[in-house]
Write a protein that holds these residues in place. Sequence first.
Motif, PDB file in Angstrom:
ATOM      1  N   ILE A 196      -7.187  -8.353  -3.196  1.00 26.99           N
ATOM      2  CA  ILE A 196      -7.045  -7.366  -2.752  1.00 26.99           C
ATOM      3  C   ILE A 196      -6.350  -7.440  -4.637  1.00 26.99           C
ATOM      4  O   ILE A 196      -5.297  -8.336  -4.086  1.00 26.99           O
ATOM      5  N   GLY A 197      -6.580  -6.797  -5.821  1.00 29.74           N
ATOM      6  CA  GLY A 197      -6.118  -6.153  -6.452  1.00 29.74           C
ATOM      7  C   GLY A 197      -5.503  -8.025  -7.330  1.00 29.74           C
ATOM      8  O   GLY A 197      -4.471  -7.603  -8.152  1.00 29.74           O
ATOM      9  N   GLY A 207      -4.268 -12.499  -5.206  1.00 32.97           N
ATOM     10  CA  GLY A 207      -4.022 -11.662  -4.493  1.00 32.97           C
ATOM     11  C   GLY A 207      -3.781 -11.136  -3.422  1.00 32.97           C
ATOM     12  O   GLY A 207      -3.492 -11.878  -2.563  1.00 32.97           O
ATOM     13  N   TRP A 208      -3.364  -9.704  -2.551  1.00 38.19           N
ATOM     14  CA  TRP A 208      -2.426  -9.480  -1.428  1.00 38.19           C
ATOM     15  C   TRP A 208      -4.220  -9.628  -0.422  1.00 38.19           C
ATOM     16  O   TRP A 208      -5.207  -9.430  -0.223  1.00 38.19           O
ATOM     17  N   ARG A 209      -3.745  -9.634   0.529  1.00 37.51           N
ATOM     18  CA  ARG A 209      -3.621 -10.056   1.571  1.00 37.51           C
ATOM     19  C   ARG A 209      -3.479  -9.495   2.678  1.00 37.51           C
ATOM     20  O   ARG A 209      -2.549  -9.488   3.362  1.00 37.51           O
ATOM     21  N   ILE A 210      -4.298  -8.093   3.459  1.00 38.11           N
ATOM     22  CA  ILE A 210      -3.994  -7.764   4.265  1.00 38.11           C
ATOM     23  C   ILE A 210      -4.863  -7.443   5.738  1.00 38.11           C
ATOM     24  O   ILE A 210      -6.523  -7.894   5.749  1.00 38.11           O
ATOM     25  N   LYS A 211      -4.112  -7.982   6.483  1.00 35.83           N
ATOM     26  CA  LYS A 211      -4.419  -7.828   8.366  1.00 35.83           C
ATOM     27  C   LYS A 211      -4.741  -6.708   9.114  1.00 35.83           C
ATOM     28  O   LYS A 211      -3.798  -5.628   8.584  1.00 35.83           O
ATOM     29  N   ASP A 212      -5.703  -6.668   9.870  1.00 39.83           N
ATOM     30  CA  ASP A 212      -5.722  -5.596  10.991  1.00 39.83           C
ATOM     31  C   ASP A 212      -4.630  -5.245  11.718  1.00 39.83           C
ATOM     32  O   ASP A 212      -3.430  -6.281  12.196  1.00 39.83           O
ATOM     33  N   MET A 231       0.807  -0.945   0.094  1.00 39.38           N
ATOM     34  CA  MET A 231      -0.296  -0.035   0.601  1.00 39.38           C
ATOM     35  C   MET A 231       0.859   1.032   0.557  1.00 39.38           C
ATOM     36  O   MET A 231       0.560   2.332  -0.785  1.00 39.38           O
ATOM     37  N   SER A 232       1.615   1.115   0.603  1.00 37.23           N
ATOM     38  CA  SER A 232       2.784   2.497   0.493  1.00 37.23           C
ATOM     39  C   SER A 232       4.127   1.783   1.270  1.00 37.23           C
ATOM     40  O   SER A 232       4.388   0.606   1.680  1.00 37.23           O
ATOM     41  N   GLU A 233       4.470   2.911   0.841  1.00 32.01           N
ATOM     42  CA  GLU A 233       6.796   2.907   1.383  1.00 32.01           C
ATOM     43  C   GLU A 233       6.784   2.710   3.050  1.00 32.01           C
ATOM     44  O   GLU A 233       7.156   1.813   3.852  1.00 32.01           O
ATOM     45  N   ASN A 234       5.418   3.092   4.387  1.00 27.38           N
ATOM     46  CA  ASN A 234       5.469   2.638   5.486  1.00 27.38           C
ATOM     47  C   ASN A 234       4.433   2.327   5.722  1.00 27.38           C
ATOM     48  O   ASN A 234       4.095   2.677   7.238  1.00 27.38           O
ATOM     49  N   GLY A 235       3.617   1.352   4.782  1.00 26.56           N
ATOM     50  CA  GLY A 235       2.625   0.964   5.098  1.00 26.56           C
ATOM     51  C   GLY A 235       3.098  -0.607   5.860  1.00 26.56           C
ATOM     52  O   GLY A 235       4.464  -0.802   6.148  1.00 26.56           O
ATOM     53  N   GLU A 236       2.244  -1.448   5.555  1.00 29.00           N
ATOM     54  CA  GLU A 236       2.102  -2.709   6.661  1.00 29.00           C
ATOM     55  C   GLU A 236       3.067  -3.374   5.378  1.00 29.00           C
ATOM     56  O   GLU A 236       2.583  -3.785   3.924  1.00 29.00           O
ATOM     57  N   ILE A 237       3.755  -4.661   6.355  1.00 26.11           N
ATOM     58  CA  ILE A 237       4.254  -5.803   5.492  1.00 26.11           C
ATOM     59  C   ILE A 237       3.179  -6.609   4.632  1.00 26.11           C
ATOM     60  O   ILE A 237       2.737  -7.841   5.967  1.00 26.11           O
ATOM     61  N   THR A 238       2.642  -6.937   3.258  1.00 23.31           N
ATOM     62  CA  THR A 238       1.257  -8.196   3.828  1.00 23.31           C
ATOM     63  C   THR A 238       1.651  -8.772   2.400  1.00 23.31           C
ATOM     64  O   THR A 238       3.095  -8.446   1.332  1.00 23.31           O
ATOM     65  N   PRO A 239       1.132 -10.140   2.443  1.00 20.71           N
ATOM     66  CA  PRO A 239       1.404 -11.106   1.616  1.00 20.71           C
ATOM     67  C   PRO A 239       0.975 -10.950   0.107  1.00 20.71           C
ATOM     68  O   PRO A 239       0.244 -11.166   0.363  1.00 20.71           O
ATOM     69  N   MET A 240       1.043 -11.829  -0.525  1.00 25.21           N
ATOM     70  CA  MET A 240       0.725 -12.360  -1.711  1.00 25.21           C
ATOM     71  C   MET A 240       0.662 -13.486  -2.135  1.00 25.21           C
ATOM     72  O   MET A 240       1.798 -13.824  -2.621  1.00 25.21           O
ATOM     73  N   TYR A 241      -0.550 -13.483  -2.589  1.00 25.18           N
ATOM     74  CA  TYR A 241      -1.374 -14.982  -2.671  1.00 25.18           C
ATOM     75  C   TYR A 241      -1.175 -14.716  -4.567  1.00 25.18           C
ATOM     76  O   TYR A 241      -1.619 -13.556  -4.858  1.00 25.18           O
ATOM     77  N   LEU A 242      -1.840 -15.680  -4.936  1.00 28.74           N
ATOM     78  CA  LEU A 242      -2.480 -15.725  -6.419  1.00 28.74           C
ATOM     79  C   LEU A 242      -3.958 -15.057  -6.586  1.00 28.74           C
ATOM     80  O   LEU A 242      -3.940 -14.965  -7.745  1.00 28.74           O
TER      81      LEU A 242
END
Length: 481
Positions: free
Chosen positions: A386-387, A371-376, A358-369
Motif C-alpha cells: 500500500i502506498g 509499501g505498508w503491509r496491513i493485516k486483519d 491509517m488513523s491515530e487509533n488504528g492498527e500498528i502496521t509495518p512499513m517496507y520498501l
Amino acid sequence: MQIGIRRPANLFGHPTDQTVQFINSDLQFDDKYKNAAATKIAFGHFPLSFTASTPKGETYQIVFANNSFSTYICGHLHAKISSKLWWLHELTIDGNEEKKLLRSFWEWELGDWKENRFARILSIDKGAVSFTDFRLSNYKSGFDTRVVITYPTDSRSMNLAETGGALIRNDINALIFSSQGVLNVTARVFDSSREFRIVEEIPLLPKSGHNLYQYQYPLFHAKWNAETYKSDNPTRYWVQVFVRDSDGREISSEERPFSVEGRGVIQSFHLLKYLLLGVRWEDLYSFLLWSNLGFLILLLTLPKVMHHFVQRSVTCQNWYHPFISYLIEGSRNRLIWFSMVTYLFWLIYMPWLWGYAMSENGEITPMYLSGWRIKDGNNILKYGGIGKVDLMVITLPFLYCVVTPMVLLIHGLFAQQGRVCASNWARKTLLAASGLVCLVHFKMCSNLMLAYGFGPVAMSLALPWAPPLLFIVSIYNTMIL
C-alpha cells in the motif's frame, strides 16, 4: 488504492483498474451513440505527474489522449508554488492501419480558495476552452466586474496545435460579470511587432436578443476580419477587452496573445513546471531509489574485492589510487562492514518502521520498501504494497541524506585512522559532518513520530536507531585502534 494512508505518505493519487476502465468505456459509448461532438474536460485532485498507474499499468494520460480531451484541471499543489502551473501533454498513440497519432491536451493547476482566495471562470466557446483566474481579496465588500475573453483563446496556455490548422473564426466573444450596468465594451488588438500599437478597436455588443442592461446575459460579441491577423508567430497579436460600467469605471481584461489559426506557443523549458507537471514521478522514483541502492551495494562490496587483489599483488600495492586506498581502509573493520551490509539488506527486504498508518487509533502496521503491509484481526496479510510510490517522501530523503553520507563518512573515519588522510582537521571535519547527518536524521525521525505515533516509531530499530549506533561504534573504534 484500497485504503488511504496518512500524511506525509499520501503524495500520489491511486486510481483503480475499474475506475479507469469505467471512464474509458463511458467516453467511448458517448462518442459512438451521440451525434453531437462534445468538448471533454476532466477534473481531478492530483496532478497527472503525481497520479500512479493502476495495478495493470493503466494511466489517465492514455485515456485522455485516446478520447481527445481538451483539458485536465487539478488541484493538490494549489498556489503555494506558483499561480501559473500549466502543462501541455503530448502523447503518441496507436491509430488505424498501424499509424501513430499525436494527441495533446492541457493540464491546468487550480489556485486555492482557502488561503489565497483564488477563483477560476472556465468557458467553452464552440469547443474553444479558456479560463480566467482572479483573486477575491475582499469578497465581503462585493463582487468586482470580471472580464473573460472566451474567444480567441490564449496561444500560450490554451491552444493545442503548434502548426496551426484550426478553423478560422470571424468572431470575438467575451463574458462580462458585473453588479453594475454595462455601458460600453470594446476589444483592442495590439501588434507586438510594432511596439504594441493598437491596430484595431472593435465594439462588442450583447449577443443577439439580449438587452444591454439585462445582467443575466453576460455574453458580448462582435464580428471581425480574422484573416487580417494570420501570422506564423502565435504571440504577434494581442487582444484586451475594456468595459465601462454605469459608475463610470473602466475595467479591463488581461492582455493575451492569440492566433486565429490555433497555433500554440512552443513551451520554453521551466524547471519548476517540468518537475511538478512534466515528470512521471512514479517512474523517476524507481530510478532514484534503485540507483542509490545499487551505488551503496557497489560502495560496500567493491572495496572488499579490491582489498583481496591488493593483498595478493605487490604491483597493485604500488600503483593504486588514494581513493581506492580510502575505500579499502574503510572496509577493513569486519564488524562495521558486516553491520553496514546487513543494514542495507535489511532496508531492502525488512520493515523500516512501525506506525499508525491509517488513523491515530488504528492498527500498528509495518512499513517496507515495497509499501505498508496491513493485516486483519487473524494476523493474515490483507493489503500489501500500500502506498509504495508515496513512500518516496520517506525513503529518498533517508537514503540520500542519511544512509549514503553515513557510509561515506564511516569509510572516511577508518581511512583517517589508517593514515590515508591523517590530520587533526580531517578528523574534526568528519566528526562535524557526522553530527550534521545525525541532526538531519533526528529531524526526519521527529517528523515521522508526529505523523505515525511516537511509541511505534521509537520502538522501530532500522530507521531511528541504526544510523546513530553505527556512527557511535565507528567513532569509538577509530579512537581506540
